[in-house]
Write a protein that holds these residues in place. Structure first.
Motif, short mmCIF file in Angstrom:
data_model
loop_
_atom_site.label_atom_id
_atom_site.label_comp_id
_atom_site.label_asym_id
_atom_site.label_seq_id
_atom_site.Cartn_x
_atom_site.Cartn_y
_atom_site.Cartn_z
N ALA A 1 24.44 29.71 12.86
CA ALA A 1 23.57 29.33 14.00
C ALA A 1 24.35 29.46 15.29
CB ALA A 1 23.08 27.90 13.81
N VAL A 2 24.56 30.73 15.72
CA VAL A 2 25.37 31.01 16.91
C VAL A 2 24.57 31.84 17.91
CG1 VAL A 2 27.59 30.87 15.72
CG2 VAL A 2 26.35 33.04 15.75
N ASP A 3 25.01 31.79 19.14
CA ASP A 3 24.42 32.60 20.21
C ASP A 3 25.56 33.19 21.02
OD1 ASP A 3 23.16 33.74 22.36
OD2 ASP A 3 22.03 31.96 22.94
N PHE A 4 25.76 34.51 20.90
CA PHE A 4 26.81 35.19 21.64
C PHE A 4 26.26 36.01 22.79
CE2 PHE A 4 29.28 34.91 17.51
CZ PHE A 4 30.20 33.99 18.00
N GLY A 5 25.02 35.79 23.13
CA GLY A 5 24.41 36.58 24.20
C GLY A 5 23.80 37.85 23.65
N PHE A 6 24.62 38.65 22.95
CA PHE A 6 24.10 39.88 22.36
C PHE A 6 23.39 39.63 21.04
CE2 PHE A 6 28.55 39.44 21.03
CZ PHE A 6 28.44 39.54 19.65
N LEU A 7 23.50 38.41 20.51
CA LEU A 7 22.71 38.00 19.34
C LEU A 7 22.39 36.53 19.48
CD1 LEU A 7 24.52 36.15 17.17
CD2 LEU A 7 25.54 38.34 16.67
N ASP A 8 21.29 36.13 18.86
CA ASP A 8 20.86 34.73 18.93
C ASP A 8 20.29 34.33 17.57
OD1 ASP A 8 19.88 32.22 19.43
OD2 ASP A 8 18.52 32.82 21.05
N ASN B 1 30.52 43.83 27.63
CA ASN B 1 31.85 43.76 27.02
C ASN B 1 32.87 43.17 27.97
OD1 ASN B 1 31.38 44.75 24.46
ND2 ASN B 1 31.95 46.86 24.96
N PHE B 2 32.90 43.68 29.19
CA PHE B 2 33.91 43.23 30.14
C PHE B 2 33.69 41.77 30.55
CE2 PHE B 2 33.93 47.94 31.10
CZ PHE B 2 35.09 48.18 30.35
N GLU B 3 32.43 41.39 30.68
CA GLU B 3 32.15 40.00 31.03
C GLU B 3 32.55 39.06 29.90
OE1 GLU B 3 31.36 36.71 33.03
OE2 GLU B 3 31.31 38.73 33.89
N GLN B 4 32.26 39.45 28.67
CA GLN B 4 32.53 38.57 27.52
C GLN B 4 34.00 38.53 27.13
OE1 GLN B 4 29.73 40.08 24.65
NE2 GLN B 4 28.09 38.78 25.37
N THR B 5 34.80 39.44 27.66
CA THR B 5 36.24 39.40 27.36
C THR B 5 37.06 38.90 28.54
OG1 THR B 5 36.31 41.77 27.91
CG2 THR B 5 36.25 41.19 25.58
N ARG B 6 36.40 38.58 29.63
CA ARG B 6 37.14 38.12 30.81
C ARG B 6 38.00 36.89 30.49
NH1 ARG B 6 36.01 39.71 35.81
NH2 ARG B 6 33.90 40.34 35.21
N SER B 7 37.47 35.98 29.71
CA SER B 7 38.21 34.76 29.39
C SER B 7 39.34 35.01 28.40
CB SER B 7 37.26 33.69 28.83
OG SER B 7 36.71 34.11 27.60
N PHE B 8 39.39 36.21 27.82
CA PHE B 8 40.44 36.53 26.86
C PHE B 8 41.61 37.28 27.50
CE2 PHE B 8 36.76 35.72 24.25
CZ PHE B 8 37.28 35.05 23.16
N ILE B 9 41.52 37.54 28.80
CA ILE B 9 42.63 38.20 29.50
C ILE B 9 43.86 37.30 29.41
CG2 ILE B 9 43.49 38.96 31.75
CD1 ILE B 9 40.59 39.75 32.44
N GLY B 10 44.97 37.89 28.96
CA GLY B 10 46.19 37.12 28.75
C GLY B 10 46.29 36.53 27.37
#
Length: 524
Positions: free
Chosen positions: A46-53, A167-176
Motif C-alpha cells: 500500500a504505497v504511493d510513489f507518485g508514478f504508482l498508487d 526522475n530528477f525530482e524524485q532523486t533530488r533528496s538522494f543527492i549525496g
C-alpha cells in the motif's frame, strides 16, 4: 494500509491449500512476493510513489487484474489469475473467499530457477543463439503490440521530458546518498540536450508508429528460457512507462546486461534485434534510453533506503547498488557520437593521470600514458625509477619527441578502429598539442585538451606521496616542479573551445564531471 496480519499469515505453509514444504518471502519496493513451492503469490504494498498508487484495496485489485492480463501477452503459461485474501469466519486470514476481502494476490507458476536468464549468464550456459532468440521474440512482440493515437502521444517530446523531470525530482533528496551532485547535474544536462537536439528523430519515431504498448521493465531477471522463452513482470501500474518507443525495451535489456558485466551479450542482443526488426534508428536512441533505465533502476533501488521494513544491511547493499546504476547512467550520457582524442596537459602532480584514468573508464577509451610508453620504448620496466635531472636522460627533448611520435602513431590506429583515445602526458610544448589536434582532424575524431591545474601545496603533497609509491611509472618530483613550470609553454592555437581548464584540487568525481560537462557542452 496493508493488513498487518498478512505477511505472517502468508509466510506459513498451512496458509496455502497445496501445503508447500516452505514459503520464501522476497520484498521489492512495491510488492511482497511469497514463493510457496511451485506457486508464487505477489501482493502489492500500500504505497504511493507518485508514478504508482496502490494505497487503496480497489486500486490494488485493479492493478492485479491488469498485471495478469498484460503479462499473458509474453508469458501466458506463467500467469494463473488473481486470488482473494479474506478474513475467515474465525477472524484469521484465508486464501480465497471469506466474509471480508482484505487483499488481492497475483497467482503465478514458479518458473525454473536454472532456466532464468540471470542464472544461465552466470553459469556461462548461454550464447549468441539464445540472445538472438530473445531478440526475435521481443521484435515479434513489438510488431504486434498495441499502437494508435492514444499511445502515440506517450512518445511525444513532452511526455519523454516529463518522465525525466519526474526522475530528477524524485532523486533530488538522494543527492549525496546514492548519486553525487556533479553526476546528477551532468546526467540532467545530457538528457535535456539530447531531447532538444534530437526532436526531429523523436517526432519521426511517433510518425512511424514505433510507440507501442511495450513491456516497460525488460531486464534479465524477467526472462526465462524454459520450453519456450517466457518474458514476464511487465509494467502494469502506469501506462506512461509501458507506452514507449520500442527502442526503450531494447535499451533496458541491453543496459541490464551491461550492468551485470555482459557487454558482449548486450551487443549481440541489440544486433539481433536490429536484424529481425529492420529498425536501424534504434541504435541512435540507445544512449538516451539506456541512460534513462539505468537512472530509473538507481532511483527505484534507492527508494529502499526509506523503507521501514528493510534492515540496515539490505539498505547498505541498496545504496551501493543504486550508486552503480547511477555510474552506468553517467557512462551512457558520456558516450560521444564519434570517437574522440583527448589529451591532458599541465604540470607534474596536477592530476592528469587520475583524470585520464577516470575518463578512460567512463568513455571506454584507450589510455596511452607517456610515462609508461617512454620506458617501454627503452625496454625499461614502468616501475623502475629514473631520477634524472630536468630535461636530461630519458626525459631529454629528443626522447620526449620520440615518445610523443609513438603515442600519436598508436592513437591514429586506435581512432581509425572506432575507439576513443586519451593521451596522458604533460604536453608542455604547443607544437605537440597542435599535432594532437591534427591527428584528431585526420581521423575524423573529436578533440579535447584538458589542462589540469591545482595549488602548489596540493602538487607538493601528491608528488611526495607518488615518489613513495614504488609502482608508479612517473618520476616527477617536487625539486623539478619549478623548472617544469618555467619551461611550460602557454596553450594557444587549439580549435575553438576545445581547450578546457580542469580544477583538480577537489574530488576525483568533481574533476571527472567538470571534464565530461565540458565535452557535453561542445559535442554536437
Amino acid at each position: 494500509m496493508t493488513d498487518p496480519r498478512l505477511v505472517t499469515a502468508m509466510s506459513r505453509p498451512d496458509f496455502y491449500p497445496h501445503r508447500p514444504a516452505s514459503v520464501e518471502l522476497i520484498q521489492t519496493h512495491i510488492s511482497y512476493v511469497f514463493i510457496a513451492g511451485d506457486l508464487v503469490y505477489k501482493v502489492k504494498k500500500a504505497v504511493d510513489f507518485g508514478f504508482l498508487d496502490f494505497t487503496t484495496l480497489a486500486k490494488r485489485r485493479e492493478n492485479c487484474l491488469k498485471e495478469v492480463s498484460l503479462n499473458r501477452r509474453l508469458a501466458p503459461e506463467a500467469y494463473l489469475g488473481v486470488e482473494e485474501i479474506s478474513e475467515g469466519a474465525n477472524g484469521a486470514l484465508v486464501l480465497g473467499a471469506g466474509r471480508k476481502v482484505v487483499e488481492y494476490a497475483v497467482k503465478m507458476i514458479k518458473l525454473p530457477e536454472d532456466r532464468m536468464l540471470v542464472n544461465l549468464l552466470s553459469e556461462k550456459k548461454i550464447g549468441p543463439e539464445q540472445m538472438g532468440a530473445i531478440a526475435r521474440k521481443v521484435s515479434d512482440f513489438h510488431s504486434h503490440a498495441g499502437t494508435g493515437a492514444d499511445i502515440d502521444r506517450f512518445g511525444s517530446l513532452e511526455t519523454i521530458k516529463k518522465n525525466h523531470d519526474e526522475n530528477f525530482e524524485q532523486t533530488r533528496s538522494f543527492i549525496g546518498r546514492t548519486i553525487a551532485r556533479e553526476q546528477y547535474d551532468f546526467i540532467r544536462a545530457y538528457i535535456y540536450k539530447f531531447l532538444r537536439s534530437k526532436k526531429d528523430l523523436l517526432d519521426k519515431r511517433v510518425a512511424g508508429r514505433h510507440i507501442r504498448d511495450c513491456h516497460g521493465d525488460l531486464h534479465a531477471e524477467h526472462v526465462c528460457l524454459a520450453d519456450s522463452i517466457i518474458i514476464y513482470d511487465c509494467i502494469e501500474f502506469n501506462d506512461r512507462f509501458r507506452y514507449s518507443d520500442t527502442a526503450a525495451d531494447v535499451a533496458f535489456l541491453a543496459m541490464d546486461l551491461d550492468f551485470r558485466g555482459y557487454p558482449e551479450f548486450s551487443r549481440e542482443f541489440v544486433d539481433a534485434y536490429l536484424k529481425h526488426s529492420g529498425d536501424s534508428d534504434v541504435r541512435k536512441l540507445l544512449p538516451l534510453y539506456q541512460c534513462y533505465y539505468a537512472y530509473v533502476r538507481g532511483k527505484v533501488i534507492g527508494f529502499r533506503l526509506n523503507d521501514p521494513d528493510i534492515g540496515a544491511a539490505e539498505k547498505k547493499s541498496a545504496r551501493l547498488t543504486a550508486r552503480r546504476y547511477f555510474d552506468l547512467a553517467a557512462k551512457y550520457a558520456a558516450i560521444p557520437e564519434k570517437p574522440v582524442l583527448i589529451i591532458t596537459t599541465g604540470l607534474m602532480g596536477s592530476g592528469k593521470s587520475v583524470l585520464a584514468r577516470n575518463l578512460g573508464a567512463v568513455l571506454n577509451a584507450r589510455v596511452i600514458r607517456t610515462d609508461v610508453l617512454r620506458k617501454e620504448i627503452l625496454d625499461i620496466r614502468p616501475e623502475e625509477r629514473r631520477l634524472e635531472k630536468f630535461g636530461e636522460g630519458i626525459y631529454s627533448e629528443e626522447m620526449s619527441a620520440r615518445t610523443y611520435g609513438k603515442a600519436f602513431e598508436k592513437a591514429q590506429s586506435i581512432l581509425a578502429g572506432g575507439r576513443s583515445v586519451i593521451i596522458d602526458a604533460s604536453f608542455k610544448r604547443n607544437d605537440a598539442r597542435l599535432r594532437a589536434a591534427d591527428v584528431a582532424r585526420e581521423t575524423g575524431s573529436g578533440f579535447f585538451a584538458f589542462q589540469c591545474e591545482c595549488t602548489s601545496a596540493t602538487v607538493h603533497e601528491r608528488l611526495d606521496r607518488r615518489i613513495k609509491n614504488s609502482r608508479d611509472a612517473s618520476d616527477g618530483r617536487w625539486e623539478l616542479f619549478e623548472q617544469q613550470k618555467r619551461d611550460y609553454e602557454k596553450v594557444s592555437g587549439l580549435p575553438g573551445g576545445r581547450h578546457i581548464l580542469i580544477d583538480t584540487c577537489g574530488t576525483q568525481s568533481q574533476s571527472l564531471y567538470q571534464a565530461l560537462s565540458g565535452m557535453l557542452l561542445l559535442n554536437s
